[in-house]
Scaffold this motif. Structure first.
Motif, PDB file in Angstrom:
ATOM      1  N   PHE A   1       0.907  -1.096   0.104  1.00 12.55           N
ATOM      2  CA  PHE A   1       0.064  -0.211   0.002  1.00 12.55           C
ATOM      3  C   PHE A   1       1.040   1.295  -0.195  1.00 12.55           C
ATOM      4  N   ARG A   2       2.035   1.264   0.790  1.00  8.29           N
ATOM      5  CA  ARG A   2       2.735   2.513   1.028  1.00  8.29           C
ATOM      6  C   ARG A   2       3.323   2.757  -0.332  1.00  8.29           C
ATOM      7  N   LEU A   3       4.117   1.693  -0.900  1.00  6.09           N
ATOM      8  CA  LEU A   3       4.737   1.924  -2.095  1.00  6.09           C
ATOM      9  C   LEU A   3       3.895   2.366  -3.154  1.00  6.09           C
ATOM     10  N   SER A   4       2.452   1.750  -3.331  1.00  2.00           N
ATOM     11  CA  SER A   4       1.813   2.015  -4.361  1.00  2.00           C
ATOM     12  C   SER A   4       1.304   3.548  -4.273  1.00  2.00           C
ATOM     13  N   PHE A   5       1.039   4.122  -3.105  1.00  2.00           N
ATOM     14  CA  PHE A   5       0.463   5.384  -2.831  1.00  2.00           C
ATOM     15  C   PHE A   5       1.571   6.457  -3.310  1.00  2.00           C
ATOM     16  N   ALA A   6       3.085   5.752  -2.978  1.00  2.00           N
ATOM     17  CA  ALA A   6       3.920   6.483  -3.225  1.00  2.00           C
ATOM     18  C   ALA A   6       4.212   6.885  -4.690  1.00  2.00           C
ATOM     19  N   GLN A   7       3.694   6.046  -5.277  1.00  2.00           N
ATOM     20  CA  GLN A   7       3.787   6.181  -6.820  1.00  2.00           C
ATOM     21  C   GLN A   7       2.679   7.047  -7.639  1.00  2.00           C
ATOM     22  N   ILE A   8       1.790   7.475  -6.727  1.00  2.00           N
ATOM     23  CA  ILE A   8       0.702   8.292  -7.481  1.00  2.00           C
ATOM     24  C   ILE A   8       1.141   9.827  -7.158  1.00  2.00           C
ATOM     25  N   SER A   9       1.425  10.350  -8.545  1.00  2.00           N
ATOM     26  CA  SER A   9       2.191  11.737  -8.314  1.00  2.00           C
ATOM     27  C   SER A   9       0.837  12.549  -7.934  1.00  2.00           C
ATOM     28  N   SER A  10      -0.256  12.423  -8.484  1.00  2.00           N
ATOM     29  CA  SER A  10      -1.414  13.401  -8.192  1.00  2.00           C
ATOM     30  C   SER A  10      -1.641  13.422  -6.693  1.00  2.00           C
ATOM     31  N   LEU A  11      -1.168  12.712  -5.773  1.00  2.00           N
ATOM     32  CA  LEU A  11      -1.548  12.936  -4.445  1.00  2.00           C
ATOM     33  C   LEU A  11      -0.180  13.048  -3.843  1.00  2.00           C
ATOM     34  N   GLY A  12       0.935  13.508  -4.719  1.00  2.00           N
ATOM     35  CA  GLY A  12       2.098  14.012  -4.134  1.00  2.00           C
ATOM     36  C   GLY A  12       3.224  13.154  -4.107  1.00  2.00           C
ATOM     37  N   GLY A  13       3.126  11.732  -4.749  1.00  2.00           N
ATOM     38  CA  GLY A  13       4.197  10.840  -4.655  1.00  2.00           C
ATOM     39  C   GLY A  13       4.586  10.585  -3.175  1.00  2.00           C
ATOM     40  N   GLY A  14       5.974  10.546  -3.219  1.00  2.00           N
ATOM     41  CA  GLY A  14       6.544  10.250  -2.045  1.00  2.00           C
ATOM     42  C   GLY A  14       6.695  11.183  -0.833  1.00  2.00           C
ATOM     43  N   SER A  15       6.721  12.525  -1.448  1.00  2.00           N
ATOM     44  CA  SER A  15       6.615  13.517  -0.443  1.00  2.00           C
ATOM     45  C   SER A  15       5.191  14.073   0.281  1.00  2.00           C
ATOM     46  N   GLY A  16       4.177  13.456  -0.517  1.00  2.00           N
ATOM     47  CA  GLY A  16       2.719  13.548   0.218  1.00  2.00           C
ATOM     48  C   GLY A  16       2.317  15.102  -0.089  1.00  2.00           C
ATOM     49  N   SER A  17       0.965  15.157   0.348  1.00  2.00           N
ATOM     50  CA  SER A  17       0.233  16.739  -0.046  1.00  2.00           C
ATOM     51  C   SER A  17      -0.675  16.984   1.379  1.00  2.00           C
ATOM     52  N   SER A  18      -0.914  18.294   1.001  1.00  2.00           N
ATOM     53  CA  SER A  18      -1.763  18.967   2.140  1.00  2.00           C
ATOM     54  C   SER A  18      -3.066  18.792   1.675  1.00  2.00           C
TER      55      SER A  18
ATOM     56  N   LEU B   1     -10.064  10.160   9.527  1.00  2.00           N
ATOM     57  CA  LEU B   1     -10.144  11.113  10.513  1.00  2.00           C
ATOM     58  C   LEU B   1      -8.870  11.583  11.011  1.00  2.00           C
ATOM     59  N   ILE B   2      -8.151  10.666  11.306  1.00  2.00           N
ATOM     60  CA  ILE B   2      -6.688  11.132  11.917  1.00  2.00           C
ATOM     61  C   ILE B   2      -6.347  12.299  10.826  1.00  2.00           C
ATOM     62  N   PHE B   3      -6.156  11.708   9.681  1.00  2.00           N
ATOM     63  CA  PHE B   3      -5.646  12.599   8.690  1.00  2.00           C
ATOM     64  C   PHE B   3      -6.314  14.053   8.351  1.00  2.00           C
ATOM     65  N   LEU B   4      -7.718  13.908   8.679  1.00  2.00           N
ATOM     66  CA  LEU B   4      -8.547  15.012   8.667  1.00  2.00           C
ATOM     67  C   LEU B   4      -8.073  16.009   9.701  1.00  2.00           C
ATOM     68  N   GLN B   5      -7.662  15.442  10.843  1.00  2.00           N
ATOM     69  CA  GLN B   5      -7.050  16.371  11.939  1.00  2.00           C
ATOM     70  C   GLN B   5      -5.619  16.961  11.362  1.00  2.00           C
ATOM     71  N   LYS B   6      -4.888  16.045  10.997  1.00  2.00           N
ATOM     72  CA  LYS B   6      -3.546  16.298  10.625  1.00  2.00           C
ATOM     73  C   LYS B   6      -3.343  17.247   9.320  1.00  2.00           C
ATOM     74  N   LEU B   7      -4.419  17.117   8.563  1.00  2.00           N
ATOM     75  CA  LEU B   7      -4.378  18.165   7.418  1.00  2.00           C
ATOM     76  C   LEU B   7      -3.312  18.118   6.391  1.00  2.00           C
ATOM     77  N   ARG B   8      -2.476  16.895   6.747  1.00  2.00           N
ATOM     78  CA  ARG B   8      -1.345  16.428   5.744  1.00  2.00           C
ATOM     79  C   ARG B   8      -1.035  15.254   5.665  1.00  2.00           C
ATOM     80  N   ILE B   9      -0.585  14.685   4.343  1.00  2.00           N
ATOM     81  CA  ILE B   9      -0.445  13.211   4.448  1.00  2.00           C
ATOM     82  C   ILE B   9       0.727  12.687   3.687  1.00  2.00           C
ATOM     83  N   SER B  10       1.492  11.930   4.002  1.00  2.00           N
ATOM     84  CA  SER B  10       2.829  11.439   3.203  1.00  2.00           C
ATOM     85  C   SER B  10       2.649   9.815   3.398  1.00  2.00           C
ATOM     86  N   PRO B  11       3.278   9.176   2.222  1.00  2.00           N
ATOM     87  CA  PRO B  11       3.299   7.924   2.358  1.00  2.00           C
ATOM     88  C   PRO B  11       3.922   7.331   3.881  1.00  2.00           C
TER      89      PRO B  11
END
Lengths: 287, 342
Positions: free
Chosen positions: B134-151, B236-246
């Motif tokens: 899951f982690r490696l797959s989401f790190a490949q999705i560039s529209s969601l920020g890839g390995g560095s994540g997005s806000s 919910l956890i990431f709704l609180q954090k407002l930022r996500i990365s793999p």
């Protein structure tokens, strides 16, 4: 030729993964224990190697003669002091205790060595290569693979040709009857863990020479070792080597297609084999 | 002795007192915006989310024997679904949380089919491999920020509530709601027919199988339901954090190691255990926070000691001594009040 090269490099990488896996396979074979901290112990081996080379100023390969006995002693003490208490019918205690050990070890290494990536310096060995049939093969990967073969052959020999191996197999088959025959299973298990961590020390030092490492990389090494064991089939040491090679080849081919795919390709091949052959390719023990 | 003098009941004085106290505490917690400061509410919100994760892990490991060290797969999946559904799907965050749960259940089905082939400790590491995939797959999705994540874009954050305090209150109540819903769901599930089957499997898998319980199916249901709820908690956890990365979303330490320690320390295989464990975990964390990594080592040592010396955790010790149960689950034989004889 590029693809042939990728496959050959993958096979050699598989030697390292087989070294990661051999300790795991050994202790599972003897006491049905799965050590979640195995990856962190590989990293511990690498750090011990780093300290020994730094203090004594010797070549990392020579450090093996100090680190392997050290790790073996740690293994024996750990087994007799803590892990023997967790063995029994329930799978939860060994799992959670080794999970706890994993967290302790990771953070202890972090405290002592900081989070900065480290690497052992093996001098000319790191870059030396030999041309074979148009391919250029690194001396270090070749050496690692050779060590994996020697380690697995030695373990196999110990298991089936020595009194210690007989004791391992007897305790593994039936603990109660082995006890009746005068074997102390706590001691036998201690020796098995000592042997396993001795092998882990070799894996750690080869890892530390090949790539940089930091206290957090243990989990990934555990997973590679685990995948090699499952692909090869539980309880089969040569199968574990084959599993490591399959994993290594999958990763180098994946990396060839797209660098971001290296690890993912290895995991996907593992899952595909799990789907088709749940007991691995060369199963020896069912369940 | 006359059999009619006795009856079988689940409630006891302790469960009744616990129910009343529980409701009172719940009312006080719902009213937290009236009495708690901003930092306290954030801490409580985090505590509730950990309580939910721990209760779910306990249902799986403590009751169904499915010891997973890969639940971060669903925490991260839920978090990423929240981002994807709100940013690309245009959903309201609360709607996205619900859809994340449904998607979590859907993805859990093929995963379960695959990893249920592994047993015991190998199942555990297999779940970790899934989380890595899951982690490696989401790190490949560039529209969601890839390995560095997005806000999470400001517009989506504002769609919860215009004011900052409004958002904070809402996110607090959502976290509290998640904990309450999970505990109630686990409680109702354990009282249901499936729950009875599950308890039987926990006590003796072989005997349960011979009584006609479909062990595989029961475990499968638990795994999928747990995955769905874990994905919602993750959202919910990431709704609180407002930022996500793999790395943050699929962290084995944050979402699995701590959760396992909570359950083990509190008492595995009980509903009360995760509640007590969460309180102890947060007490330890808040008091040892200055120690940095030492605090994690202390936590590991405590977990190992508990596992070796008191495998049923703190609640197991309490229950063993006082025969206490706060959630009415087990049946007891009692003397009926009407009969005064013998």
């Amino acid at each position: 030729m590029d693809w042939v090269n990728a496959v050959v490099q993958g096979i050699l990488l598989g030697g390292l993964y087989a070294l990661f896996a051999a300790g795991l396979s050994l202790i599972f074979g003897v006491m049905r224990l799965v050590n979640i901290a195995h990856g962190d112990m590989i990293v511990l081996g690498a750090y011990l190697g780093l300290s020994v080379t730094a203090v004594l100023g010797i070549h990392p390969l020579l450090a093996l003669f100090i680190v392997v006995p050290c790790m073996a002693i740690i293994g024996y003490v750990l087994q007799r002091g803590i892990l023997n208490q967790t063995l029994g019918g329930d799978l939860l205690p060994p799992l959670l205790v080794t999970f706890g050990l994993s967290v302790i070890l990771q953070n202890a290494l972090l405290e002592i060595y900081t989070a900065d990536p480290q690497k052992m310096n093996a001098g000319a060995l790191e870059t030396a290569s030999v041309p074979i049939g148009g391919l250029s093969l690194g001396l270090l990967p070749l050496l690692t693979f050779a060590m994996a073969v020697v380690v697995i052959a030695s373990l196999q020999w110990t298991f089936y040709r020595t009194a210690l191996g007989r004791a391992f197999r007897a305790t593994s088959d039936n603990q109660e009857i082995a006890q009746l025959m005068g074997l102390n299973k706590r001691h036998i298990f201690g020796l098995a863990m000592a042997l396993a961590l001795g092998v882990t020390a070799i894996a750690g030092i080869m890892l530390g020479i090949r790539t940089s490492f930091d206290p957090s990389v243990g989990g990934g090494r555990l997973i590679f070792g685990f995948e090699a064991v499952i692909i090869g089939g539980l309880g089969n040491l040569w199968g574990t080597l084959a599993g490591g090679v399959i994993l290594g080849v999958a990763q180098t081919i994946g990396a060839k297609i797209d660098p971001g795919w290296q690890l993912l390709a290895g995991h996907l091949v593992f899952l595909a084999i799990l789907a088709v052959r749940p007991n691995g390719l060369f199963p020896r023990i069912s369940g | 002795m006359n059999l009619s003098d006795y009856h079988v009941t689940r409630t006891s004085r302790a469960t009744k007192i616990a129910a009343v106290l529980g409701l009172l505490i719940l009312v006080v917690l719902i009213a937290a915006p009236l009495w708690a400061g901003r930092a306290d509410m954030r801490l409580l919100g985090e505590l509730f989310l950990y309580l939910a994760l721990a209760s779910l892990w306990n249902l799986m490991a403590g009751y169904a024997g499915l010891v997973s060290v890969g639940q971060q797969a669903y925490v991260g999946f839920g978090g990423y679904m929240l981002f994807a559904l709100t940013i690309f799907g245009g959903l309201h965050p609360i709607g996205a949380i619900l859809v994340a749960g449904v998607l979590g259940a859907l993805i859990a089905v093929p995963v379960a089919l695959l990893i249920f082939r592994l047993r015991g400790a190998y199942f555990a590491i297999g779940t970790w491999v899934i989380a890595e995939v899951f982690r490696l797959s989401f790190a490949q999705i560039s529209s969601l920020g890839g390995g560095s994540g997005s806000s999470l874009p400001a517009g989506i954050v504002k769609s919860l509530s215009e004011s900052r305090s409004g958002r904070e209150h809402l996110s607090y109540w959502l976290a509290l709601g998640a904990a309450v819903i999970v505990i109630v769901a686990v409680y109702l599930f354990l009282r249901s027919r499936n729950g009875l089957a599950l308890t039987a499997i926990r006590d003796n898998e072989l005997a349960a199988g011979s009584l006609g319980i479909d062990i595989w199916r029961t475990k499968f249901i638990v795994y999928v339901v747990t995955a769905a709820l874990t994905a919602m908690v993750g959202a919910l956890i990431f709704l609180q954090k407002l930022r996500i990365s793999p790395d943050a979303a699929f962290s084995v330490n944050d979402w699995t190691a701590f959760v396992i320690f909570i359950v083990v320390i509190g008492g595995i295989g009980t509903i009360e255990g995760p509640i007590i464990g969460t309180l102890i975990f947060f007490a330890l964390r808040e008091s040892l926070a200055d120690l940095g990594t030492i605090y994690l080592m202390v936590l590991g040592v405590v977990a190992i000691l508990i596992m070796l010396k008191a495998p049923n955790g703190i609640w197991g010790l309490v229950r063993g001594r006082f025969d206490l149960e706060l959630f009415p689950l087990s049946f007891r034989v009692k003397k009926s009040n009407s009969s005064k004889g013998a």
